[in-house]
Enzyme design. Structure first.
Site: not given
Ligand code: IMP
Ligand code: MG
Length: 177
Positions: A102, A104, A158
């Site tokens: 998402d 990152g 979740d």
């Molecule tokens: P990032 O660190 O923003 O890339 O997000 C990664 C983590 O956020 C993932 O491993 C998910 O656990 C959580 N996450 C990101 N987007 C979503 C979503 O749309 N629904 C649920 N969990 C999310």
């Protein structure tokens, strides 16, 4: 269900399984004959990893589960990523597996920690990629599906620990106020 909330299927269970089989074949070709350490990020990647790892025909595969958490229950990331149970991986080839890429921040943080721990090579693999939300300069080597900027639940994803068990990946719509 909480009153007024809804979710609708974005990617159906059969399509997820079909794509995972393709990814398994690709990863099998890539890592055939190697010693590979799969590092799975809990909790979100649990369903994906369980299905993907069973499609890998890599006899030298070992699996490690660790936790990376940035959400505190809702739809908003805290921005800080807490890691627990990093593996010992000096000199090893690592396949880092997460549910979704998402902003990152999670993948970047874990990648850096594995690098610091001495991993010889690190490949990344996510089921879902939400490129519209990226805040860090990181892409995943293997991606199942590219998805739009929506909050997703199901198949491991979740909201506050709920809806992880849904077989489909769904778009979550909160109760309207
Ligand atoms: P990032 O660190 O923003 O890339 O997000 C990664 C983590 O956020 C993932 O491993 C998910 O656990 C959580 N996450 C990101 N987007 C979503 C979503 O749309 N629904 C649920 N969990 C999310
Ligand atoms: Mg996660």
């Amino acid at each position: 269900m909480t009153a007024g909330e809804r979710y609708r299927t974005l990617i159906a269970a059969e399509d997820i399984q079909q794509r995972i089989e393709q990814m398994g074949q690709e990863l099998t070709r890539r890592f055939a004959g190697q010693n590979l350490l799969a590092v799975v990020l809990l909790d979100g990647a649990v369903m994906f990893a369980a299905d993907l790892l069973r499609c890998l025909q890599v006899p030298g595969l070992r699996t490690h589960f660790m936790r990376a958490a940035s959400y505190h229950g809702g739809m908003q990331s805290s921005g800080k990523v807490a890691l627990t149970d990093l593996p010992r991986c000096r000199g090893q080839s690592v396949l880092l597996i997460d549910d979704i890429l998402d902003s990152g921040r999670t993948l970047q943080r874990v990648y850096a920690a594995l690098h610091e721990a001495g991993a010889a090579a690190i490949s990344t693999c996510v089921l879902l990629d939400k490129p519209g939300q990226r805040e860090c300069a990181i892409e995943s080597d293997y991606v199942g599906f590219t998805v739009p900027e929506a909050f997703l639940v199901g198949y491991g994803l979740d909201i506050g620990g709920r809806l992880r068990h849904l077989p489909d990946v769904c778009v979550y719509e909160p109760p309207s106020r």
